[in-house]
Design a protein around this motif. Structure first.
Motif, PDB file in Angstrom:
ATOM      1  N   ASP A 120       0.806  -1.230   0.000  1.00  0.00           N
ATOM      2  CA  ASP A 120       0.000   0.000   0.000  1.00  0.00           C
ATOM      3  C   ASP A 120       0.842   1.285   0.000  1.00  0.00           C
ATOM      4  O   ASP A 120       0.297   2.375  -0.180  1.00  0.00           O
ATOM      5  N   ASP A 121       2.169   1.152   0.189  1.00  0.00           N
ATOM      6  CA  ASP A 121       3.013   2.354   0.106  1.00  0.00           C
ATOM      7  C   ASP A 121       3.841   2.378  -1.189  1.00  0.00           C
ATOM      8  O   ASP A 121       4.763   3.178  -1.327  1.00  0.00           O
ATOM      9  N   VAL A 122       3.499   1.488  -2.131  1.00  0.00           N
ATOM     10  CA  VAL A 122       4.150   1.490  -3.457  1.00  0.00           C
ATOM     11  C   VAL A 122       3.122   1.998  -4.467  1.00  0.00           C
ATOM     12  O   VAL A 122       2.082   1.357  -4.658  1.00  0.00           O
ATOM     13  N   PRO A 123       3.367   3.145  -5.095  1.00  0.00           N
ATOM     14  CA  PRO A 123       2.373   3.635  -6.047  1.00  0.00           C
ATOM     15  C   PRO A 123       2.348   2.759  -7.295  1.00  0.00           C
ATOM     16  O   PRO A 123       3.391   2.392  -7.821  1.00  0.00           O
ATOM     17  N   MET A 124       1.141   2.389  -7.720  1.00  0.00           N
ATOM     18  CA  MET A 124       0.968   1.632  -8.975  1.00  0.00           C
ATOM     19  C   MET A 124       0.314   2.600  -9.954  1.00  0.00           C
ATOM     20  O   MET A 124      -0.857   2.942  -9.804  1.00  0.00           O
ATOM     21  N   LEU A 125       1.085   3.071 -10.911  1.00  0.00           N
ATOM     22  CA  LEU A 125       0.687   4.267 -11.653  1.00  0.00           C
ATOM     23  C   LEU A 125       0.187   4.008 -13.075  1.00  0.00           C
ATOM     24  O   LEU A 125       0.800   3.264 -13.841  1.00  0.00           O
ATOM     25  N   ILE A 126      -0.933   4.625 -13.391  1.00  0.00           N
ATOM     26  CA  ILE A 126      -1.281   4.950 -14.782  1.00  0.00           C
ATOM     27  C   ILE A 126      -1.339   6.478 -14.727  1.00  0.00           C
ATOM     28  O   ILE A 126      -2.270   7.045 -14.151  1.00  0.00           O
ATOM     29  N   PRO A 127      -0.313   7.165 -15.230  1.00  0.00           N
ATOM     30  CA  PRO A 127      -0.156   8.585 -14.896  1.00  0.00           C
ATOM     31  C   PRO A 127      -1.352   9.470 -15.261  1.00  0.00           C
ATOM     32  O   PRO A 127      -1.554  10.504 -14.635  1.00  0.00           O
ATOM     33  N   GLU A 128      -2.151   9.066 -16.229  1.00  0.00           N
ATOM     34  CA  GLU A 128      -3.356   9.851 -16.548  1.00  0.00           C
ATOM     35  C   GLU A 128      -4.398   9.724 -15.442  1.00  0.00           C
ATOM     36  O   GLU A 128      -5.302  10.550 -15.336  1.00  0.00           O
ATOM     37  N   ILE A 129      -4.325   8.627 -14.660  1.00  0.00           N
ATOM     38  CA  ILE A 129      -5.429   8.308 -13.749  1.00  0.00           C
ATOM     39  C   ILE A 129      -5.108   8.633 -12.288  1.00  0.00           C
ATOM     40  O   ILE A 129      -5.909   9.252 -11.588  1.00  0.00           O
ATOM     41  N   ASN A 130      -3.956   8.183 -11.795  1.00  0.00           N
ATOM     42  CA  ASN A 130      -3.714   8.305 -10.351  1.00  0.00           C
ATOM     43  C   ASN A 130      -2.326   8.870 -10.019  1.00  0.00           C
ATOM     44  O   ASN A 130      -1.633   8.312  -9.153  1.00  0.00           O
ATOM     45  N   PRO A 131      -1.934   9.984 -10.651  1.00  0.00           N
ATOM     46  CA  PRO A 131      -0.617  10.541 -10.328  1.00  0.00           C
ATOM     47  C   PRO A 131      -0.512  10.955  -8.858  1.00  0.00           C
ATOM     48  O   PRO A 131       0.583  10.977  -8.299  1.00  0.00           O
ATOM     49  N   ASP A 132      -1.668  11.220  -8.226  1.00  0.00           N
ATOM     50  CA  ASP A 132      -1.664  11.616  -6.807  1.00  0.00           C
ATOM     51  C   ASP A 132      -1.156  10.492  -5.895  1.00  0.00           C
ATOM     52  O   ASP A 132      -0.743  10.756  -4.765  1.00  0.00           O
ATOM     53  N   HIS A 133      -1.146   9.238  -6.396  1.00  0.00           N
ATOM     54  CA  HIS A 133      -0.659   8.125  -5.566  1.00  0.00           C
ATOM     55  C   HIS A 133       0.853   8.215  -5.296  1.00  0.00           C
ATOM     56  O   HIS A 133       1.356   7.509  -4.428  1.00  0.00           O
ATOM     57  N   THR A 134       1.552   9.083  -6.031  1.00  0.00           N
ATOM     58  CA  THR A 134       2.984   9.265  -5.749  1.00  0.00           C
ATOM     59  C   THR A 134       3.193   9.805  -4.324  1.00  0.00           C
ATOM     60  O   THR A 134       4.301   9.723  -3.787  1.00  0.00           O
ATOM     61  N   ALA A 135       2.110  10.316  -3.725  1.00  0.00           N
ATOM     62  CA  ALA A 135       2.215  10.831  -2.344  1.00  0.00           C
ATOM     63  C   ALA A 135       2.659   9.742  -1.366  1.00  0.00           C
ATOM     64  O   ALA A 135       3.239  10.044  -0.317  1.00  0.00           O
ATOM     65  N   VAL A 136       2.407   8.460  -1.683  1.00  0.00           N
ATOM     66  CA  VAL A 136       2.750   7.390  -0.722  1.00  0.00           C
ATOM     67  C   VAL A 136       4.249   7.078  -0.728  1.00  0.00           C
ATOM     68  O   VAL A 136       4.724   6.322   0.131  1.00  0.00           O
ATOM     69  N   ILE A 137       4.987   7.661  -1.654  1.00  0.00           N
ATOM     70  CA  ILE A 137       6.434   7.381  -1.726  1.00  0.00           C
ATOM     71  C   ILE A 137       7.129   7.794  -0.424  1.00  0.00           C
ATOM     72  O   ILE A 137       8.054   7.128   0.035  1.00  0.00           O
ATOM     73  N   GLU A 138       6.652   8.873   0.189  1.00  0.00           N
ATOM     74  CA  GLU A 138       7.259   9.325   1.454  1.00  0.00           C
ATOM     75  C   GLU A 138       7.138   8.237   2.525  1.00  0.00           C
ATOM     76  O   GLU A 138       8.084   7.958   3.264  1.00  0.00           O
ATOM     77  N   THR A 139       5.965   7.612   2.603  1.00  0.00           N
ATOM     78  CA  THR A 139       5.738   6.531   3.580  1.00  0.00           C
ATOM     79  C   THR A 139       6.670   5.355   3.279  1.00  0.00           C
ATOM     80  O   THR A 139       7.262   4.759   4.180  1.00  0.00           O
ATOM     81  N   GLN A 140       6.791   5.040   2.005  1.00  0.00           N
ATOM     82  CA  GLN A 140       7.648   3.916   1.610  1.00  0.00           C
ATOM     83  C   GLN A 140       9.112   4.181   1.969  1.00  0.00           C
ATOM     84  O   GLN A 140       9.812   3.292   2.468  1.00  0.00           O
ATOM     85  N   LYS A 141       9.543   5.417   1.735  1.00  0.00           N
ATOM     86  CA  LYS A 141      10.941   5.756   2.062  1.00  0.00           C
ATOM     87  C   LYS A 141      11.202   5.572   3.557  1.00  0.00           C
ATOM     88  O   LYS A 141      12.275   5.125   3.948  1.00  0.00           O
ATOM     89  N   LYS A 142      10.198   5.910   4.363  1.00  0.00           N
ATOM     90  CA  LYS A 142      10.371   5.713   5.824  1.00  0.00           C
ATOM     91  C   LYS A 142      10.521   4.222   6.118  1.00  0.00           C
ATOM     92  O   LYS A 142      11.350   3.809   6.917  1.00  0.00           O
ATOM     93  N   ARG A 143       9.682   3.392   5.476  1.00  0.00           N
ATOM     94  CA  ARG A 143       9.763   1.934   5.717  1.00  0.00           C
ATOM     95  C   ARG A 143      11.121   1.397   5.292  1.00  0.00           C
ATOM     96  O   ARG A 143      11.728   0.584   5.988  1.00  0.00           O
TER      97      ARG A 143
END
Ligand code: NAP
Length: 358
Positions: A120-143
């Protein structure tokens, strides 16, 4: 725009070869290292391939004499790359371990593999649809305990023939879908020469594909809450995934029910006007038009329509009312371009523009 030094892990494979072509003279990325299995390590790209070039396009000059490195040599790759694209054929646990090793070495990974898609902290991207999911990268970096290393993935190729078509219709509250996919043999990394049993044949089974085709859209349509992606619950999707004797291009037959049933004009208008960040940012691999609808009854066809906008556009056709569901239609996307390497390159372009590789 700064040029990033890019590595390709799995460069000798079907998807890796697409990366090699798509990154040739790319305005944002320069391929500075390529890697594959220990079998290929130490050889030039041409030697490592040994006749396994699978594309109709010529092999780019820049890569022919590059030395293939062992993908497991993360320290060596770190010297040469700012980020890597990854498409390797390994068991899931090994792929996840390999990708996390790169991320922990502070090398961002843009991956085609499915190993990390469920996190859930790895963004799975279709850039036209959910570019906002890149926000979870910060959580992933902490993990992972990293400053710049992270993993971003693209979804399975099969879903790209229907998720883009349903997304602009979410406002009409679709709640139930049936999808049958007709998938090309390149989706298995194969050509007809390597898989002659597929000539004049249909195989009604693709291992693991139906589960991915039903689950992954829920993550794409999910929302970021408390730093992670929370999957959507609707529409529920049931699928059958079928291998057909086609070189490239996954076609989908879609049936859908809506709580707020749209008119045909509303559906066509939603498709026609659907664009996202890649179009607004004019990213190098963004299709000018994301969805193209054909009025002709016999379109879209895999052979003639899969290459639309360099294989990055999605096509639709045969929109009509159904007697059991509300609407039915056909979708088509290129599985190794939009569905694999092209989708990953577009995601990387978006991440680059947003500064994730700095
Ligand atoms: P492929 O043609 O079989 O290529 C596999 C690649 O993995 C080759 O470069 C191979 O290197 C490398 N590899 C194998 N064993 C390795 C090891 N022990 N260590 C490091 N590298 C190793 O497969 P593909 O079709 O490109 O698919 C690659 C990945 O992308 C898979 O996870 C697949 O599910 C996914 N994918 C494929 C598609 C598609 O349409 N084809 C679409 C979406 C996602 P060698 O040449 O040295 O063996």
């Amino acid at each position: 725009m700064k040029k990033y030094r890019a590595g390709i892990i799995g460069a000798t494979g079907m998807v890796g070869q697409r990366f090699a072509v798509l990154l040739d003279q790319h305005p944002f990325f320069e391929v500075t290292a390529i890697a594959a299995s220990p079998r290929s390590a130490g050889k030039t790209y041409v030697e490592a391939l040994d006749g396994r070039w699978k594309l109709d396009l010529p092999m780019p000059e820049y890569i022919k004499n590059m030395t293939v490195r062992d993908a497991g040599d993360v320290d060596g790759m770190k010297e040469l790359c700012d980020m890597v694209f990854c498409a390797v054929d390994l068991p899931k646990a090994e792929v996840r371990a390999l990708e996390e090793k790169y991320a922990k070495a502070e090398i961002p990974v843009v991956s085609n593999n499915s190993a990390c898609r469920g996190l859930d902290d790895v963004p799975m991207l279709i850039p036209e649809i959910n570019p906002d999911h890149t926000a979870v990268i910060e959580t992933q970096k902490k993990r992972l305990g990293t400053k710049r290393g992270f993993i971003a993935v693209k979804p399975n190729c099969s879903i790209q023939s229907y998720v883009p078509l349903i997304t602009p219709l979410l406002k009409y509250e679709p709640y139930e879908m049936v999808v049958t996919t007709y998938q090309a043999i390149s989706g298995a990394g194969k050509t007809f020469a390597q898989w002659p049993e597929m000539i004049d044949n249909v195989i009604p089974y693709i291992g693991g594909e139906e589960e991915k085709s039903e689950k992954e859209p829920m993550k794409i349509w999910g929302k970021v809450e408390n730093g992670v992606v929370v999957n959507a619950k609707l529409p529920v999707i049931t699928t059958q995934c079928i291998r057909v004797p086609v070189s490239n291009g996954h076609l989908a037959a879609i049936f859908v029910k809506f709580r707020k049933n749209p008119t045909k004009e509303q559906i066509l208008e939603a498709w026609d006007s659907f664009e996202g960040e890649p179009q607004r940012l004019k990213l190098p691999h963004a299709p000018e038009k994301f969805i193209t609808y054909f009025e002709e009854d016999n379109r879209p066809q895999t052979k003639i329509d899969r290459e639309i906008y360099g294989g990055m556009g999605v096509t639709a056709g045969r929109l009509r009312e159904d007697t059991v569901y509300d609407w039915k239609f056909i979708g088509l996307s290129h599985n190794t371009l939009r569905g694999a390497a092209g989708g990953a390159v577009l995601s990387a372009e978006y991440l680059a523009v947003k500064g994730f590789f700095d």
